[in-house]
Design a protein around this motif. Structure first.
Motif, PDB file in Angstrom:
ATOM      1  N   GLN A   8       0.828  -1.209   0.000  1.00 33.34           N
ATOM      2  CA  GLN A   8       0.000   0.000   0.000  1.00 33.34           C
ATOM      3  C   GLN A   8       0.859   1.254   0.000  1.00 33.34           C
ATOM      4  OE1 GLN A   8      -3.568  -0.104   2.346  1.00 33.34           O
ATOM      5  NE2 GLN A   8      -3.461   2.078   2.835  1.00 33.34           N
ATOM      6  N   GLU A  90      -6.313  -4.481  -4.457  1.00 31.37           N
ATOM      7  CA  GLU A  90      -7.174  -3.447  -5.048  1.00 31.37           C
ATOM      8  C   GLU A  90      -7.684  -2.483  -3.981  1.00 31.37           C
ATOM      9  OE1 GLU A  90     -10.130  -5.118  -7.637  1.00 31.37           O
ATOM     10  OE2 GLU A  90      -8.617  -5.926  -9.024  1.00 31.37           O
ATOM     11  N   GLU A  91      -8.039  -2.986  -2.821  1.00 29.23           N
ATOM     12  CA  GLU A  91      -8.492  -2.086  -1.759  1.00 29.23           C
ATOM     13  C   GLU A  91      -7.346  -1.200  -1.280  1.00 29.23           C
ATOM     14  OE1 GLU A  91     -10.631   0.194   0.423  1.00 29.23           O
ATOM     15  OE2 GLU A  91     -11.519  -1.317  -0.916  1.00 29.23           O
ATOM     16  N   THR A  93      -4.943  -0.179  -3.113  1.00 31.44           N
ATOM     17  CA  THR A  93      -4.765   0.812  -4.175  1.00 31.44           C
ATOM     18  C   THR A  93      -5.783   1.935  -4.029  1.00 31.44           C
ATOM     19  OG1 THR A  93      -3.939  -0.909  -5.660  1.00 31.44           O
ATOM     20  CG2 THR A  93      -4.649   1.149  -6.667  1.00 31.44           C
ATOM     21  N   ARG A  94      -7.028   1.580  -3.732  1.00 30.46           N
ATOM     22  CA  ARG A  94      -8.055   2.615  -3.522  1.00 30.46           C
ATOM     23  C   ARG A  94      -7.672   3.518  -2.343  1.00 30.46           C
ATOM     24  NH1 ARG A  94     -11.287  -2.171  -4.255  1.00 30.46           N
ATOM     25  NH2 ARG A  94     -12.111  -2.201  -6.389  1.00 30.46           N
ATOM     26  N   GLU A  95      -7.171   2.902  -1.275  1.00 32.22           N
ATOM     27  CA  GLU A  95      -6.755   3.704  -0.124  1.00 32.22           C
ATOM     28  C   GLU A  95      -5.588   4.618  -0.478  1.00 32.22           C
ATOM     29  OE1 GLU A  95      -8.099   4.198   2.867  1.00 32.22           O
ATOM     30  OE2 GLU A  95      -9.773   3.061   2.027  1.00 32.22           O
ATOM     31  N   VAL A  97      -4.997   5.882  -3.437  1.00 31.03           N
ATOM     32  CA  VAL A  97      -5.562   6.955  -4.256  1.00 31.03           C
ATOM     33  C   VAL A  97      -6.246   7.993  -3.365  1.00 31.03           C
ATOM     34  CG1 VAL A  97      -7.359   7.497  -5.957  1.00 31.03           C
ATOM     35  CG2 VAL A  97      -5.803   5.581  -6.356  1.00 31.03           C
ATOM     36  N   ARG A  98      -7.001   7.518  -2.387  1.00 33.96           N
ATOM     37  CA  ARG A  98      -7.653   8.459  -1.461  1.00 33.96           C
ATOM     38  C   ARG A  98      -6.617   9.319  -0.738  1.00 33.96           C
ATOM     39  NH1 ARG A  98     -10.988   3.593  -0.262  1.00 33.96           N
ATOM     40  NH2 ARG A  98     -13.067   3.966  -1.145  1.00 33.96           N
ATOM     41  N   ASP A 121     -12.691  11.811  -3.706  1.00 30.13           N
ATOM     42  CA  ASP A 121     -11.472  11.056  -3.429  1.00 30.13           C
ATOM     43  C   ASP A 121     -10.979  10.239  -4.616  1.00 30.13           C
ATOM     44  OD1 ASP A 121     -13.370   9.043  -3.551  1.00 30.13           O
ATOM     45  OD2 ASP A 121     -13.152   8.406  -1.457  1.00 30.13           O
ATOM     46  N   ASN A 122     -11.586  10.429  -5.797  1.00 33.35           N
ATOM     47  CA  ASN A 122     -11.193   9.737  -7.025  1.00 33.35           C
ATOM     48  C   ASN A 122     -11.431   8.227  -6.982  1.00 33.35           C
ATOM     49  OD1 ASN A 122     -10.188  11.871  -8.777  1.00 33.35           O
ATOM     50  ND2 ASN A 122      -8.544  12.120  -7.296  1.00 33.35           N
ATOM     51  N   VAL A 123     -12.339   7.798  -6.128  1.00 36.65           N
ATOM     52  CA  VAL A 123     -12.673   6.375  -6.034  1.00 36.65           C
ATOM     53  C   VAL A 123     -14.172   6.206  -6.275  1.00 36.65           C
ATOM     54  CG1 VAL A 123     -12.756   4.343  -4.543  1.00 36.65           C
ATOM     55  CG2 VAL A 123     -10.785   5.884  -4.439  1.00 36.65           C
ATOM     56  N   PRO A 128     -10.419   3.389  -9.197  1.00 37.60           N
ATOM     57  CA  PRO A 128      -9.343   3.234 -10.175  1.00 37.60           C
ATOM     58  C   PRO A 128      -9.562   2.030 -11.098  1.00 37.60           C
ATOM     59  CG  PRO A 128      -8.458   3.477  -7.942  1.00 37.60           C
ATOM     60  CD  PRO A 128      -9.911   3.243  -7.804  1.00 37.60           C
TER      61      PRO A 128
END
Length: 305
Positions: A8, A90-91, A93-95, A97-98, A121-123, A128
């Motif tokens: 992460q 994937e989770e 990656t979302r974190e 991005v946030r 937050d672009n999610v 993504p």
């Protein structure tokens, strides 16, 4: 086992680098173009853009105010062991991005396509975006790409089915026509890195074009002579148009033309183009199975094809 905390953090650092630092091959393309450009206005545009990019590194700011779509390419070793598996990847990656959005490395540009709802937050649904390639080994390579809104939405992506009877000449004419129309749309920020996908279904061609634009390094050549000849011919043709920096006129209209292909149905040849703006933001990191981390100059996405 590669721990979630590690991957992460590496994903976040890859986003940060991709947003603020242009790759070595992109910087060298700027320098070559500045040295050869004969139009003073185009040369000045390139010089000022490069200076702006250098200041972005110095000030730890995004290289472009349009931080684009958050797109990720994972090149995963078949024996790679990730804590939590791919759902956790994937989770994480979302974190990441946030976090990058909260810290200002990404602008909140992702919203619902119909209602306009913006989570900030672009999610969201299918963002993504994740693409995987599986290879031998125990490591994982993470590539972050910021695909800009202008180069994607405003004419930067196009496709058509070409008849076999039209051959290479028909394919090349379509691509030249596409690039002219894309630059006239006024949002793809030339000189671009132009990706071309030939063959497959429409979405396969479009994905290949995007990958060719975003993941091939500037100056790389397709290993098959026939495909490389198309790259060279298009590179010369597009630079002869005189489009120049941001359409002001000049010698350099594209930094590169990268072509990838897939086998196709006998009914026709899907051809797609994807423009990547001159800043061409991307970054790649490799996490080795022992937990060590390497920052790579190239995504190496097409190695072995």
């Amino acid at each position: 086992m590669i721990k979630r905390e590690l991957y992460q953090e590496v994903i976040f650092e890859t986003i940060k680098k991709g947003a603020t630092v242009i790759s070595k091959d992109v910087k060298e393309a700027f320098e070559r173009s500045i040295a050869t450009e004969t139009s003073s206005a185009a040369r000045e545009g390139l010089e000022k853009t490069l200076k702006s990019i250098e200041l972005s590194v110095e000030k730890d700011n995004p290289a472009c105010p349009d931080t684009g779509w958050p797109i990720f390419y994972f090149k995963v070793g078949n024996e790679c062991k990730l804590e939590g598996g791919f759902k956790a990847l994937e989770e994480a990656t979302r974190e990441a991005v946030r976090k990058a959005t909260r810290m200002g490395y990404l602008r909140a540009t992702m919203k619902h396509p119909l209602t306009g709802y913006d989570p900030g937050d672009n999610v969201g649904m299918n963002i993504p975006d994740f693409t995987y390639k599986f290879v031998d080994g125990e490591n994982i390579e993470i590539t972050y790409v910021a695909k800009g809104g202008g180069s994607e939405c405003f004419g930067g992506t196009r496709h058509r089915v070409i008849a076999f009877a039209d051959g290479i000449a028909g394919i090349e004419k379509f691509i030249v026509d596409c690039y002219i129309a894309s630059t006239r749309a006024g949002a793809i920020c030339p000189p671009s890195v132009l990706g071309v996908g030939i063959g497959g279904t429409a979405n396969v061609a479009a994905n290949l074009a995007k990958e060719a634009a975003c993941l091939r390094t500037i100056g790389s050549a397709h290993p098959e002579p026939m495909i490389h000849k198309i790259e060279e011919d298009l590179y010369k043709a597009l630079n002869s148009l005189g489009i120049g920096t941001m359409g002001t006129g000049g010698d350099v209209s594209v930094f590169a033309v990268n072509v990838e292909y897939a086998f196709t149905h006998i009914a026709g040849i899907a051809v797609a183009t994807s423009s990547n703006c001159m800043v061409a933001r991307r970054a790649t990191s490799r996490i080795n199975h022992d937990g060590s981390v390497e920052v790579l100059d190239s995504p190496n996405w097409f190695d072995g094809r």
